[in-house]
Design a protein around this motif. Structure first.
Motif, PDB file in Angstrom:
ATOM      1  N   LEU A 139       0.450  -1.249   0.166  1.00  0.00           N
ATOM      2  CA  LEU A 139      -0.025  -0.062  -0.423  1.00  0.00           C
ATOM      3  C   LEU A 139       0.678   0.919  -0.002  1.00  0.00           C
ATOM      4  O   LEU A 139       1.770   1.528   0.765  1.00  0.00           O
ATOM      5  CB  LEU A 139      -0.841   0.060   1.067  1.00  0.00           C
ATOM      6  N   SER A 140       0.402   2.037  -0.545  1.00  0.00           N
ATOM      7  CA  SER A 140       1.213   3.447  -1.086  1.00  0.00           C
ATOM      8  C   SER A 140       0.030   4.517  -1.020  1.00  0.00           C
ATOM      9  O   SER A 140      -0.926   4.722  -1.432  1.00  0.00           O
ATOM     10  CB  SER A 140       1.871   3.369  -2.060  1.00  0.00           C
ATOM     11  N   ALA A 141      -0.092   5.764   0.115  1.00  0.00           N
ATOM     12  CA  ALA A 141      -0.264   6.418   0.721  1.00  0.00           C
ATOM     13  C   ALA A 141      -0.318   8.079   0.185  1.00  0.00           C
ATOM     14  O   ALA A 141       1.276   7.766  -0.104  1.00  0.00           O
ATOM     15  CB  ALA A 141      -0.811   7.253   2.147  1.00  0.00           C
ATOM     16  N   THR A 249     -15.661  21.250  -1.508  1.00  0.00           N
ATOM     17  CA  THR A 249     -14.611  20.541  -0.175  1.00  0.00           C
ATOM     18  C   THR A 249     -15.838  19.119  -0.642  1.00  0.00           C
ATOM     19  O   THR A 249     -16.734  19.372  -0.845  1.00  0.00           O
ATOM     20  CB  THR A 249     -14.867  21.019   0.754  1.00  0.00           C
ATOM     21  N   VAL A 250     -15.470  17.721  -0.315  1.00  0.00           N
ATOM     22  CA  VAL A 250     -16.450  17.239   0.323  1.00  0.00           C
ATOM     23  C   VAL A 250     -16.155  16.955   1.795  1.00  0.00           C
ATOM     24  O   VAL A 250     -14.943  15.993   2.135  1.00  0.00           O
ATOM     25  CB  VAL A 250     -15.980  15.495  -0.379  1.00  0.00           C
ATOM     26  N   THR A 251     -16.856  16.470   2.766  1.00  0.00           N
ATOM     27  CA  THR A 251     -17.307  15.823   3.507  1.00  0.00           C
ATOM     28  C   THR A 251     -17.842  14.395   4.399  1.00  0.00           C
ATOM     29  O   THR A 251     -18.350  14.537   3.861  1.00  0.00           O
ATOM     30  CB  THR A 251     -17.688  17.168   4.578  1.00  0.00           C
ATOM     31  N   VAL A 252     -16.693  14.300   4.827  1.00  0.00           N
ATOM     32  CA  VAL A 252     -17.288  12.794   4.853  1.00  0.00           C
ATOM     33  C   VAL A 252     -16.456  11.831   6.468  1.00  0.00           C
ATOM     34  O   VAL A 252     -15.352  12.872   7.003  1.00  0.00           O
ATOM     35  CB  VAL A 252     -16.450  11.703   3.689  1.00  0.00           C
ATOM     36  N   GLU A 253     -16.710  10.327   6.786  1.00  0.00           N
ATOM     37  CA  GLU A 253     -16.522  10.361   7.560  1.00  0.00           C
ATOM     38  C   GLU A 253     -14.533   9.568   7.712  1.00  0.00           C
ATOM     39  O   GLU A 253     -14.155   9.328   7.994  1.00  0.00           O
ATOM     40  CB  GLU A 253     -16.662   8.829   8.099  1.00  0.00           C
ATOM     41  N   LYS A 254     -14.730   8.800   6.130  1.00  0.00           N
ATOM     42  CA  LYS A 254     -13.065   8.560   6.473  1.00  0.00           C
ATOM     43  C   LYS A 254     -12.990   8.973   4.610  1.00  0.00           C
ATOM     44  O   LYS A 254     -13.587   9.048   3.245  1.00  0.00           O
ATOM     45  CB  LYS A 254     -13.202   6.947   5.801  1.00  0.00           C
ATOM     46  N   VAL A 255     -11.510   8.412   4.179  1.00  0.00           N
ATOM     47  CA  VAL A 255     -10.448   8.778   2.514  1.00  0.00           C
ATOM     48  C   VAL A 255      -9.677   7.540   2.316  1.00  0.00           C
ATOM     49  O   VAL A 255      -9.185   7.487   3.597  1.00  0.00           O
ATOM     50  CB  VAL A 255      -9.681   9.869   3.230  1.00  0.00           C
ATOM     51  N   LEU A 256     -10.526   6.836   1.197  1.00  0.00           N
ATOM     52  CA  LEU A 256      -9.957   5.411   1.197  1.00  0.00           C
ATOM     53  C   LEU A 256      -8.430   5.897   0.590  1.00  0.00           C
ATOM     54  O   LEU A 256      -8.090   6.397  -0.120  1.00  0.00           O
ATOM     55  CB  LEU A 256     -10.690   5.026   0.462  1.00  0.00           C
ATOM     56  N   VAL A 257      -7.487   4.982   1.272  1.00  0.00           N
ATOM     57  CA  VAL A 257      -6.133   4.505   0.420  1.00  0.00           C
ATOM     58  C   VAL A 257      -6.043   2.953  -0.165  1.00  0.00           C
ATOM     59  O   VAL A 257      -5.662   2.324   0.515  1.00  0.00           O
ATOM     60  CB  VAL A 257      -4.888   5.628   1.875  1.00  0.00           C
ATOM     61  N   SER A 258      -5.761   3.557  -1.461  1.00  0.00           N
ATOM     62  CA  SER A 258      -5.770   2.415  -2.232  1.00  0.00           C
ATOM     63  C   SER A 258      -4.663   2.060  -3.383  1.00  0.00           C
ATOM     64  O   SER A 258      -4.754   1.496  -3.923  1.00  0.00           O
ATOM     65  CB  SER A 258      -6.978   2.690  -2.756  1.00  0.00           C
ATOM     66  N   GLY A 259      -3.740   3.296  -2.763  1.00  0.00           N
ATOM     67  CA  GLY A 259      -2.810   3.290  -4.743  1.00  0.00           C
ATOM     68  C   GLY A 259      -1.451   1.945  -3.553  1.00  0.00           C
ATOM     69  O   GLY A 259      -2.174   1.426  -3.153  1.00  0.00           O
ATOM     70  N   ARG A 260      -0.953   1.511  -4.688  1.00  0.00           N
ATOM     71  CA  ARG A 260      -0.117   0.349  -4.476  1.00  0.00           C
ATOM     72  C   ARG A 260       1.089   0.533  -5.126  1.00  0.00           C
ATOM     73  O   ARG A 260       1.361   1.545  -6.369  1.00  0.00           O
ATOM     74  CB  ARG A 260      -0.751  -0.917  -4.742  1.00  0.00           C
ATOM     75  N   THR A 261       2.513   0.224  -4.277  1.00  0.00           N
ATOM     76  CA  THR A 261       3.867   0.663  -5.144  1.00  0.00           C
ATOM     77  C   THR A 261       4.568  -0.839  -5.071  1.00  0.00           C
ATOM     78  O   THR A 261       4.407  -1.720  -4.678  1.00  0.00           O
ATOM     79  CB  THR A 261       4.577   1.478  -4.780  1.00  0.00           C
TER      80      THR A 261
END
Length: 456
Positions: A139-141, A249-261
């Protein structure tokens, strides 16, 4: 002295070790974590358990269309996790048993190249004739201010005991789109920020449009040409600032980190002189050989194809070449798939790519809406599209959106492998009613004689 040392026990390394052993090689496989790698433990298999649960949930909710009036008592998330963990464990056990059955030694520990013929595994130096690197990816953020505090990784999604009420998915590639479908199926409000004008930018534009519409039908917001610039916490919410033609802007509970290296750091590649590509993966040629004689690489470690089936098929070629063969790997026949609702699958060139490469393009399209089995099952979203060369009839690409697409694409891969023409595919026979009939019907449309489409 070993004939082959494989680094990594995921889909690619496992297959490479077994194929080399089948050919009579003395093989050692080095693995520092769980057997099965990302696919078995944190990727393909766990995500398909979750998506199967989502599919069952959908059928329960739509059962009334077939006279099945079932009530939904609730969702038992611990039960989903138990099944996910059980299936992964069963596959791991099977893999380990097969490695033993094939006489492959497993060295547990972190592997580092000392030279092109020496591998250090936690202090044990292994001498080897050849090396196959199959270390996968991690995973890569992105370096976005404030992201860490609001981040939810794909690993987290597959372990969740509670679904977030809302999430921002950054990016619109295969992983991101599949996660958007999964989360929205369980009631999460999802927004997808695509850095491109459309989602799945590497796929055929028709495929992109169909999957985008399916997302929107499920309440997913797609924000094109938008990139995450910063995240600011406000209580339990994350205020995400997006840049693009229109800042918002977008207001949410979470932000998905899905990048891979590619997982290539810490391997001592510099000790052996192994060159990397722009993606920080190991640079390989069409024989999967690296820049150093005797060292091969497969799968995610090469940075090109983050797909388990690509890794395992590459592994077979790499193992055979490590033992003296000279086979070329058919990168153009790697299928790409999504287990969304509807499913997506493709192989070869998109219509746009084929035109850019100078082909005189001929296309055929057959919609699921008039496929008999799709109508029977009320799974009418999608279509089969075939891209072919008008002069020679060569099948350049096949693109499927619809139920069972991930299964049907196999016959397109085989047709391309056997160099079947679109004319030959058009005269092929399929069982009725099946989804696979749509492939033949699309081929007929490409040649201008579709039986079940109105004349244009």
């Amino acid at each position: 002295m070993y004939d082959v040392t494989v680094i990594g026990g995921g889909s690619g390394g496992y297959a490479a070790a077994i194929r080399a052993a089948q050919l009579g090689a003395k093989v050692v496989l080095a693995e520092c974590a769980e057997t099965g790698g990302t696919c078995v433990n944190r990727g393909c298999i766990p995500s398909k358990i979750w998506l199967r649960a989502a599919d069952i949930l959908h059928h329960v909710k739509t059962g009334r269309e077939f006279g099945i009036n079932a009530s939904l008592e609730g969702i038992d998330y611990p039960a989903i996790l138990e099944r996910k963990n059980g299936v992964s464990a069963e596959i791991r056990m099977g893999m380990e048993a097969l490695l033993q059955n094939n006489g492959i030694e497993v060295a547990r520990g972190h592997a580092v190249l000392k030279s092109p013929r020496e591998v250090d595994v936690d202090g044990r130096v292994i001498e080897t004739k050849t090396i196959i690197i199959a270390t996968g990816s991690s995973l890569s953020a992105p370096a976005v201010p404030g992201l860490k505090e609001a981040a939810m990784t794909t690993d987290d999604v597959l372990e969740m005991a509670k679904v977030p009420d809302s999430i921002l998915v950054c990016g619109a590639g295969c992983i991101e789109v599949e996660m958007a479908f999964l989360l929205s199926a369980f009631g999460c409000r999802v927004a997808v920020a695509s850095g491109d004008a459309r989602i799945l930018p590497k796929e055929d534009s028709d495929t992109s449009q169909r999957i985008a519409q399916a997302l929107r039908d499920r309440g997913v917001e797609i924000i094109p040409r938008a990139s995450l610039e910063s995240v600011e916490l406000s209580g339990a919410r994350a205020v995400c600032r997006l840049s693009g033609p229109k800042e918002r802007t977008v207001t949410v509970e979470k932000v998905l980190v899905s990048g891979r290296t590619p997982a290539t750091s810490g391997l001592g590649l510099e000790n052996a002189g192994v060159a990397l590509n722009e993606a920080r993966g190991i640079r390989v040629n069409d024989r999967l050989a690296s820049s150093v004689e005797g060292i091969y690489a497969v799968g995610d470690a090469t940075g090109g194809w983050m797909l388990s089936h690509a890794a395992s098929s590459m592994a077979v070629v790499a193992a055979e070449n490590a033992l003296g063969a000279g086979s070329r790997y058919p990168f153009n026949r790697i299928p790409r798939c999504l287990w969304t609702q509807p499913e997506m699958a493709a192989v070869g060139l998109s219509e746009e790519e084929a035109e850019r490469k100078g082909h005189e393009v001929e296309t055929g399209v057959f919609p699921y809406a008039i496929n008999g089995l799709a109508m029977v099952r009320n799974q009418v979203d999608g279509a089969v599209k075939i891209v072919s060369d008008a002069r020679y009839g060569e099948i350049l690409g096949v693109h499927i959106v619809g139920s069972s697409a991930t299964e049907i694409i196999g016959e397109a891969v085989l047709a391309m492998q056997l160099e079947a023409t679109v004319q030959e595919l058009a005269r092929s026979i399929r069982v009725h009613p099946t989804f696979s009939e749509a492939v033949v019907d699309a081929a007929r449309d490409a040649k201008g004689w579709a039986l079940y489409l109105p004349r244009s």
